[in-house]
Design an enzyme around this catalytic site. Structure first.
Site, mmCIF file in Angstrom:
data_model
loop_
_atom_site.group_PDB
_atom_site.id
_atom_site.type_symbol
_atom_site.label_atom_id
_atom_site.label_comp_id
_atom_site.label_asym_id
_atom_site.label_seq_id
_atom_site.Cartn_x
_atom_site.Cartn_y
_atom_site.Cartn_z
ATOM 1 N N ALA A 250 0.805 -1.241 0.000
ATOM 2 C CA ALA A 250 0.000 0.000 0.000
ATOM 3 C C ALA A 250 0.831 1.280 0.000
ATOM 4 O O ALA A 250 0.253 2.374 0.039
ATOM 5 C CB ALA A 250 -1.015 0.039 1.143
ATOM 6 N N ALA A 251 2.167 1.174 -0.058
ATOM 7 C CA ALA A 251 2.965 2.415 -0.116
ATOM 8 C C ALA A 251 2.601 3.181 -1.395
ATOM 9 O O ALA A 251 2.463 4.404 -1.385
ATOM 10 C CB ALA A 251 4.450 2.099 -0.063
ATOM 11 N N GLY A 252 2.398 2.448 -2.491
ATOM 12 C CA GLY A 252 2.003 3.085 -3.758
ATOM 13 C C GLY A 252 0.613 3.714 -3.637
ATOM 14 O O GLY A 252 0.354 4.793 -4.179
ATOM 15 N N ASP A 253 -0.283 3.052 -2.907
ATOM 16 C CA ASP A 253 -1.644 3.597 -2.725
ATOM 17 C C ASP A 253 -1.585 4.865 -1.882
ATOM 18 O O ASP A 253 -2.301 5.836 -2.148
ATOM 19 C CB ASP A 253 -2.545 2.560 -2.033
ATOM 20 C CG ASP A 253 -2.669 1.295 -2.855
ATOM 21 O OD1 ASP A 253 -2.580 1.390 -4.097
ATOM 22 O OD2 ASP A 253 -2.825 0.212 -2.272
#
Ligand code: RIB
Length: 307
Positions: A250-253
């Site tokens: 979820a770092a990209g989210d």
């Protein structure tokens, strides 16, 4: 007033196992920690926007089962507008099985269930949500039809389109030429340009190819190496913040949600990318998708310590 961020995308329940290393095919490995958490790229991005204080609408198709009930309850607790969520009595809610190794790298398998049945008609019925939103945030964990319908409704309603093409798949020109900001990682950028994911292509070249396809601005995220921004007018790099990664899920989210909020607030693109990078860095220091997404104060504290 056109002041909301509309997220169209999937919602999952993530089942996470923390292991020393990722398993290989046919291997059984004993892990250390186990956690269940809210996930799904769309839901994660919506939660990130809400935790940064933005008014958010989530358009998603969610199963009528205990996983789905829990997700919708959670969205309400986060202050997300759930009035455009469709409950699906025929298909189970999305589930993701996630392995995380000691370096924070992950491996994810998704059973999308109801997310795969989000339709063009579902999107068209939600025109009002597009009308009142300044920004549309999309990913590719739903079928192409609702993605296409969302992009064209956004154009009709004068809504800025931010597309995070994850997981990557080739996209038609009709979608790409209506994207205002595309946010792929390196692998996704290669796939969109028609290259095999393991081919060595410099990121600026990938960015230029994507601009040629009609995208107005591109931000290629490069993990610990930061990100690169390209438009017709300018090109620059933004470094990543150094942190001890626990889980990069979820770092990209987090990056995409924060970028949408920062731009909707009127921040300049460079500052918006720096803000988004800070959110992603904080997210990577914690286990799980939604439990890791930072709140506004945490991000401001983090940034104030790194001037
Ligand atoms: O981007 C992370 C997400 O991918 C996880 O939450 C998982 O549900 C998958 O959709």
């Amino acid at each position: 007033m056109k002041d909301r961020i509309l997220v169209v995308g999937p919602s999952n329940t993530d089942m996470i196992i923390k292991l020393e290393r990722l398993p290989t095919p046919g291997e059984t490995l004993i892990g250390s920690e186990f956690a269940t958490a809210g996930g799904g790229k769309g839901a994660n991005q919506a939660v990130q926007c809400a935790r940064l204080g933005a008014p958010v609408i989530l358009l998603a198709r969610i199963g009528e089962d205990p996983f789905g009930d829990r997700s919708v309850e959670q969205f309400k607790e986060e202050g997300i507008d759930t009035s455009f969520i469709i409950r699906d009595s025929e298909h189970h809610s999305g589930i993701a099985l996630i392995f995380v190794d000691k370096k924070g790298e992950n491996m994810i398998a998704v059973a999308p269930g109801s997310n795969s049945f989000l339709s063009k008609e579902d999107v068209e019925r939600a025109r009002e949500a597009f009308r009142i939103s300044s920004t549309l945030l999309l990913q590719l964990e739903i079928p192409l039809e609702p993605v296409e319908a969302s992009v064209s409704l956004a154009k009709e309603e004068g809504t800025t389109v931010i597309l995070n093409p994850a997981p990557a798949r080739p996209l038609p020109q009709s979608v790409l030429s209506n994207v205002d900001i595309l946010v792929p990682n390196e692998t996704e950028a290669k796939i969109l340009c028609g290259f095999p994911p393991d081919e060595d292509i410099p990121s600026p070249k990938l960015g230029s190819l994507l601009l040629e396809k009609g995208v107005k601005q591109v931000i290629i995220t490069l993990g610990a190496k930061g990100s690169i921004y390209l438009s017709e007018k300018e090109q620059f790099e933004v470094s990543a913040f150094k942190v001890e990664a626990v889980d990069t899920t979820a770092a990209g989210d987090s990056f995409c949600g924060a970028l949408a909020v920062a731009l909707a607030e009127g921040k300049e693109i460079k500052e918006a990318i720096r803000f988004a990078s800070a959110c992603a860095a904080i997210c990577a220091t914690r286990l799980g998708a939604q439990p890791s997404l930072p709140y506004r104060e945490e991000v401001e504290d983090f940034l104030s310590q790194r001037i």
